[in-house]
Design a protein around this motif. Structure first.
Motif, PDB file in Angstrom:
ATOM      1  N   ASP A 332       0.838  -1.217   0.000  1.00 53.68           N
ATOM      2  CA  ASP A 332       0.000   0.000   0.000  1.00 53.68           C
ATOM      3  C   ASP A 332       0.866   1.257   0.000  1.00 53.68           C
ATOM      4  OD1 ASP A 332      -2.262  -1.538  -0.025  1.00 53.68           O
ATOM      5  OD2 ASP A 332      -2.667  -1.344   2.138  1.00 53.68           O
ATOM      6  N   GLU A 333       1.948   1.244   0.814  1.00 56.73           N
ATOM      7  CA  GLU A 333       2.829   2.411   0.852  1.00 56.73           C
ATOM      8  C   GLU A 333       3.518   2.623  -0.488  1.00 56.73           C
ATOM      9  OE1 GLU A 333       3.451   4.869   2.823  1.00 56.73           O
ATOM     10  OE2 GLU A 333       2.022   4.229   4.348  1.00 56.73           O
ATOM     11  N   ALA A 335       2.369   1.687  -3.396  1.00 54.72           N
ATOM     12  CA  ALA A 335       1.349   2.129  -4.356  1.00 54.72           C
ATOM     13  C   ALA A 335       1.060   3.619  -4.220  1.00 54.72           C
ATOM     14  CB  ALA A 335       0.068   1.311  -4.158  1.00 54.72           C
ATOM     15  N   ARG A 336       1.222   4.165  -3.018  1.00 53.51           N
ATOM     16  CA  ARG A 336       0.954   5.601  -2.814  1.00 53.51           C
ATOM     17  C   ARG A 336       1.946   6.480  -3.582  1.00 53.51           C
ATOM     18  NH1 ARG A 336      -0.136   3.750   2.595  1.00 53.51           N
ATOM     19  NH2 ARG A 336      -2.396   3.772   2.937  1.00 53.51           N
ATOM     20  N   ALA A 338       2.516   6.288  -6.586  1.00 51.73           N
ATOM     21  CA  ALA A 338       1.877   6.588  -7.876  1.00 51.73           C
ATOM     22  C   ALA A 338       0.584   7.377  -7.721  1.00 51.73           C
ATOM     23  CB  ALA A 338       1.596   5.286  -8.627  1.00 51.73           C
ATOM     24  N   SER A 339       0.180   7.634  -6.475  1.00 51.62           N
ATOM     25  CA  SER A 339      -1.147   8.219  -6.264  1.00 51.62           C
ATOM     26  C   SER A 339      -1.158   9.741  -6.334  1.00 51.62           C
ATOM     27  CB  SER A 339      -1.693   7.771  -4.904  1.00 51.62           C
ATOM     28  OG  SER A 339      -0.923   8.339  -3.858  1.00 51.62           O
ATOM     29  N   GLY A 340       0.008  10.397  -6.279  1.00 51.63           N
ATOM     30  CA  GLY A 340       0.010  11.833  -6.504  1.00 51.63           C
ATOM     31  C   GLY A 340       0.297  12.694  -5.302  1.00 51.63           C
ATOM     32  N   ASP A 341       0.643  12.109  -4.140  1.00 55.18           N
ATOM     33  CA  ASP A 341       0.861  12.966  -2.971  1.00 55.18           C
ATOM     34  C   ASP A 341       2.341  13.214  -2.685  1.00 55.18           C
ATOM     35  OD1 ASP A 341       1.559  10.475  -2.124  1.00 55.18           O
ATOM     36  OD2 ASP A 341       0.643  10.665  -0.146  1.00 55.18           O
ATOM     37  N   ASP A 398       6.791  14.388 -10.393  1.00 59.37           N
ATOM     38  CA  ASP A 398       6.071  13.723 -11.489  1.00 59.37           C
ATOM     39  C   ASP A 398       6.860  12.531 -12.034  1.00 59.37           C
ATOM     40  OD1 ASP A 398       3.759  15.188 -11.471  1.00 59.37           O
ATOM     41  OD2 ASP A 398       4.445  16.639 -12.984  1.00 59.37           O
ATOM     42  N   ARG A 401       6.292   9.661  -9.641  1.00 60.94           N
ATOM     43  CA  ARG A 401       4.926   9.128  -9.802  1.00 60.94           C
ATOM     44  C   ARG A 401       4.816   8.281 -11.072  1.00 60.94           C
ATOM     45  NH1 ARG A 401       3.236  14.098  -7.229  1.00 60.94           N
ATOM     46  NH2 ARG A 401       3.485  15.271  -9.159  1.00 60.94           N
ATOM     47  N   ALA A 405       4.048   4.253 -11.266  1.00 63.12           N
ATOM     48  CA  ALA A 405       2.887   3.756 -11.998  1.00 63.12           C
ATOM     49  C   ALA A 405       3.288   2.776 -13.096  1.00 63.12           C
ATOM     50  CB  ALA A 405       2.112   4.935 -12.592  1.00 63.12           C
ATOM     51  N   THR A 409       4.289  -2.125  -9.965  1.00 62.75           N
ATOM     52  CA  THR A 409       2.903  -2.569 -10.135  1.00 62.75           C
ATOM     53  C   THR A 409       2.741  -4.029  -9.722  1.00 62.75           C
ATOM     54  OG1 THR A 409       3.421  -3.107 -12.437  1.00 62.75           O
ATOM     55  CG2 THR A 409       2.481  -0.927 -11.983  1.00 62.75           C
TER      56      THR A 409
END
Length: 427
Positions: A332-333, A335-336, A338-341, A398, A401, A405, A409
């Motif tokens: 989960d960490e 994956a974050r 790629a989430s934009g934060d 960017d 990220r 992504a 994966t």
């Protein structure tokens, strides 16, 4: 920090890089040969590393282990290592002993083979087999790297097998195998010699020509065996393996990522720094310090160049806890990313951390020599040592990220879980 670089080549093809530094009266000699475990044929695994051991068993002019004795007697240090893509040998000595180490290193390049014996091979074969028992077979988590290699790369890829090789292949190695390996790969035109430290460049040139110049070129290096190109590049699925027999559970996650030297490799290095580069990094802050789900966290990339590298994250599971819970939290960490934060300030901190470690390493002449040999062997450009950090400084949030992504994966993931004695998978 600008490191002086002077590169030239002997008539026999040996690449030479000189880098003066008169701040301390020592000189580091570093030789990289462009051969590692990736060059081994099926049934011959472990030969590159076994051969590295053989190189300390003496030559016609320096018998036995006298190479080591000569260097240590003048207060120097030396060693060697074998990796997937290369083998290196290095000596650091007082600057007035430069000719000694040039002579020693040239002697084992030019006069190793006539001194090769079955007795030496049998002795070092036993040493390497014992090393495997101590570091791999009888060590908790000792086989993590060879298991990840086997799961990340297909059987015909040069990285599929471990550097140390298998017991069966080590047993099968013959004196002819060792001699053929030497003739094929240990030649001036397959090597890079770097000097860093306190020396006179004109005198160094003269001595290098004197000791290495008469050694003839080799016959040429054959192509890397197997299928180095990965098509498709990504795994295309999630691959899992569970192993037991350890005191505490541990989780490894690994993804195929672009090779060292590509722009995306540097982006991946920043991503691993964001994840686990210090106690404020994402994985450590969240899973170790705040949620206390892990007893330790690490993430890193392997600087390899044949087809693909890998980004690896490791988490130690607290006693009695379920490794599946930590695995889910680590994923989960990641994956974050790629989430934009991700913020620009966070990327800047990560790059600063990488830059600080890089510059700290370069303060040591032996480490500087090793990095110059690496850049010359892989890219034939020792000057990259002065510009490599520019790749990191240009990376944006960017970029991280997009990298996450693309590569971090679920369909490009290997999960290797160690469970404790008496524990069942998923419990």
């Amino acid at each position: 920090m600008q490191i002086p670089i002077e590169r030239y080549e002997l008539d026999n093809g040996l690449k030479v890089v000189l880098s003066e530094d008169h701040s301390t009266p020592v000189v580091a000699l570093n030789i990289w040969y462009d051969v590692g475990s990736r060059n081994e044929l099926p049934g011959k695994t472990g030969l590159a590393h076994l051969f590295e051991h053989m190189m300390f068993q003496g030559t016609v002019h320096v018998p036995g282990t006298n190479h080591i004795a000569h260097v240590e007697r003048v207060g120097g240090s030396l060693n060697a290592s074998t990796y997937l893509d290369r083998t290196n040998y290095y000596d650091t000595v007082p600057s007035d002993r430069l000719e000694l180490v040039l002579w020693l290193e040239s002697d084992r390049l030019g006069f190793f083979l006539p001194a090769l014996t079955q007795e030496k091979l049998d002795l070092q074969r036993d040493v390497v087999k014992n090393e495997r028992r101590q570091r791999v077979d009888n060590q908790p988590y000792g086989d993590w790297d060879e298991r990840l290699q086997a799961l990340l790369y297909p059987p015909d890829h040069p990285y599929h097998h471990p550097v140390i090789g298998s017991m069966a292949d080590l047993d099968a190695a013959s004196l002819d195998d060792v001699a053929d390996f030497f003739r094929t790969y240990y030649a001036p035109d397959n090597g890079v010699l770097t000097l860093c430290g306190d020396f006179d460049p004109d005198e160094a040139r003269r001595l290098i020509e004197r000791w290495f110049g008469p050694i003839p070129r080799g016959p040429g290096v054959p192509p890397i065996p197997g299928r180095p190109v990965l098509e498709p590049f990504k795994l295309g699925r999630e691959v899992r393996e569970t192993r037991g027999g350890v005191p505490l559970p541990r989780v490894y996650l690994a993804w195929r990522v672009p090779a060292y030297g590509t722009r995306d490799y540097y982006v991946g290095d920043v991503a691993s720094e964001l994840l686990a580069g210090g106690k404020s990094a994402r994985l450590y802050r969240s899973l170790v310090r705040e949620r206390r789900m892990a007893r330790g966290i690490a993430a890193f990339l392997l600087p390899v160049v044949t087809g693909a590298s890998s980004l690896i994250a490791r988490g130690n599971v607290p006693d009695g806890e379920d490794p599946a819970v930590l695995e889910r939290a680590m994923r989960d960490e990641v994956a974050r990313l790629a989430s934009g934060d991700i913020t620009a300030a966070e990327v800047e901190r990560a790059v600063t951390g990488i830059e600080a470690r890089h510059l700290f390493d370069l303060q040591k002449v032996n480490e500087r020599a090793d990095q110059i040999s690496q850049l010359t062997t892989f890219f034939d450009d020792p000057g990259l040592i002065n510009t490599e950090l520019d790749h990191y400084r240009a990376i944006t949030a960017d970029d991280v990220r997009t990298f996450a992504a693309e590569y971090l994966t679920d369909d490009n993931l290997v999960v290797l879980t160690y469970i404790a004695d008496g524990q069942e998978a998923g419990s």
